[in-house]
Design a protein around this motif. Sequence first.
Motif, short mmCIF file in Angstrom:
data_model
loop_
_atom_site.label_atom_id
_atom_site.label_comp_id
_atom_site.label_asym_id
_atom_site.label_seq_id
_atom_site.Cartn_x
_atom_site.Cartn_y
_atom_site.Cartn_z
N ASP A 171 0.75 -1.13 0.12
CA ASP A 171 0.28 -0.05 0.05
C ASP A 171 0.98 1.46 -0.05
OD1 ASP A 171 -2.11 -1.70 0.07
OD2 ASP A 171 -2.50 -1.40 2.24
N ILE A 172 1.94 1.14 0.85
CA ILE A 172 2.84 2.40 0.94
C ILE A 172 3.41 2.50 -0.65
CG2 ILE A 172 4.86 3.29 1.94
CD1 ILE A 172 2.28 3.31 3.70
N SER A 173 4.04 1.63 -1.09
CA SER A 173 4.42 1.49 -2.39
C SER A 173 3.36 2.11 -3.52
CB SER A 173 5.09 0.10 -2.84
OG SER A 173 5.99 -0.33 -2.13
N ASP A 174 2.29 1.48 -3.43
CA ASP A 174 1.14 2.25 -4.23
C ASP A 174 0.85 3.91 -4.04
OD1 ASP A 174 0.90 -0.37 -5.32
OD2 ASP A 174 -0.94 -0.73 -4.37
N ASN A 214 15.46 -3.42 -3.68
CA ASN A 214 15.65 -4.92 -4.08
C ASN A 214 14.80 -5.36 -5.14
OD1 ASN A 214 17.14 -7.32 -3.30
ND2 ASN A 214 15.41 -8.43 -2.25
N SER A 215 14.07 -4.30 -5.70
CA SER A 215 13.18 -4.81 -6.85
C SER A 215 12.39 -6.12 -6.32
CB SER A 215 13.89 -5.11 -8.11
OG SER A 215 14.53 -3.89 -8.53
N ALA A 216 11.47 -6.12 -5.36
CA ALA A 216 11.07 -7.32 -4.91
C ALA A 216 9.67 -7.71 -5.51
CB ALA A 216 10.44 -6.91 -3.27
N GLU A 217 9.54 -8.75 -6.07
CA GLU A 217 8.54 -9.42 -6.70
C GLU A 217 7.26 -9.36 -6.12
OE1 GLU A 217 9.53 -13.31 -7.92
OE2 GLU A 217 11.03 -13.01 -9.28
N GLU A 218 7.18 -9.33 -4.67
CA GLU A 218 6.12 -9.38 -3.87
C GLU A 218 5.40 -8.02 -4.24
OE1 GLU A 218 9.22 -10.03 -3.20
OE2 GLU A 218 9.41 -11.54 -1.23
N LEU A 219 6.03 -7.27 -4.58
CA LEU A 219 5.29 -5.84 -4.82
C LEU A 219 4.39 -5.82 -5.94
CD1 LEU A 219 8.11 -3.14 -3.77
CD2 LEU A 219 6.28 -4.30 -2.32
N PHE A 220 4.81 -6.72 -6.79
CA PHE A 220 3.97 -6.55 -8.18
C PHE A 220 4.03 -5.55 -8.89
CE2 PHE A 220 2.14 -9.91 -5.43
CZ PHE A 220 2.34 -11.12 -6.09
N ILE A 221 5.21 -4.76 -8.96
CA ILE A 221 5.36 -3.51 -9.68
C ILE A 221 6.66 -3.82 -10.66
CG2 ILE A 221 5.99 -1.11 -9.49
CD1 ILE A 221 5.03 -1.20 -6.64
N GLU A 222 6.56 -3.38 -11.58
CA GLU A 222 7.68 -3.66 -12.67
C GLU A 222 9.07 -3.11 -12.30
OE1 GLU A 222 6.79 -2.11 -16.86
OE2 GLU A 222 4.82 -3.02 -16.61
N THR A 223 10.12 -3.89 -12.60
CA THR A 223 11.44 -3.61 -11.86
C THR A 223 11.59 -2.09 -12.38
OG1 THR A 223 11.91 -5.89 -11.93
CG2 THR A 223 13.76 -4.37 -12.15
N ASN A 224 11.77 -1.87 -13.49
CA ASN A 224 12.12 -0.40 -13.96
C ASN A 224 11.30 0.75 -13.13
OD1 ASN A 224 9.81 -1.16 -15.50
ND2 ASN A 224 9.96 0.50 -16.97
#
Length: 372
Positions: A171-174, A214-224
């Motif tokens: 949520d914070i990332s969003d 760390n470009s975590a996959e758990e965030l489900f946000i594209e790496t770039n």
Amino acid sequence: MIALKCYFSLPVVAGALLVVLPYSISLVAQWLYGWPNKPGYQKYIEALKPRRIYCLARAVLEMLKYLQYGKLYFQWKLWYSNDKNNKHYVKGITFGRRGNKLDLYYSPSMGHSDTAPVLVVVFVYGGAWGSGDRSIYCLLALQIAKELNASVLCPDYSIYPKGNVLNMVQDISDSLLWVREKGQTFNLDQDNIILIGHSAGAHLCALSTLFLVNSAEELFIETNIQRDLVSAIKGIIGKSKCHVYYMWFHYKHEKMRAVEYVSTMHKAMDGVENFDYYSPTSLLKKLNEDQLKRVPPVALLHGTSDMIVPVESSVKFSELLTALSIRMSLDLIPKMNHTEMVTDLMAPDRHFYHTVYGCIKQEYSKFQGYAD
């Protein structure tokens, strides 16, 4: 007869104060929030240990000091519900994958046609991962906007039991993603974001940033996109309890206070076995050299009278950051407690208002210097 009454009443009063009251408080707290994690009847034996009873009762009674903030409670309640104040902010903006809401408080320079895009502060409130609401912090967000000449975002997130800590990080990332995608509409500088968090919110600021690094996959946000978000974060300011960066250290402190089972922490993290996964210290140690270089500067603010989390934990975290060559600073504010770190930022007449904002402004200046 009078002497006999006194003889019997004194033991009764003493028994009530020393036995009945603390046992009642502790048992009710454990009944409401969680018994010791023991099988069968053993959880009740653990719950009735005298040390646990008295330590937990003390922790509960310490919460009575929050009554002193009653005036502030009515101030923010009235301010937030007053439609005349809508000129200062827009509230209830939907964002993110779970449809959470955020409030955006305008910079004092908002509305000037010649104004360049303004600094964005994302304030993440605390509440032990299990309580809190963006409306509570309206006065604080308003003052941050004035003091830093910034636009302030105050997002809600999925507190326990609605979500776990991973959901909160998402949520914070969003909310950061919202700044990148929608910020231009509100004249926000999408490449100039500062995260400010209090208590558990400060932990979430650090954890969210490290997941992005760390470009975590758990965030489900594209790496770039994750890399762009990290580049936009110019600094993190953690205010009180931000130093809950090594969860085992804090859990040990909770056990000393006998609140580890009634605490939301281990529940929001899906058990103690996930403490390392949610500990920024553990994540930092796993980053490679390139990732460490991308970690934004960190400023820690901690009151020396904070009884919720000991000062030593901030000192230990600052030592780790220094050892990893991450830009950081530590401000210890004498005689300030855990709650004052946030309540005293809500109004200029509060005791520590100018002291804390002085520290925040100093750290902000450093962040801008690093960015340049």
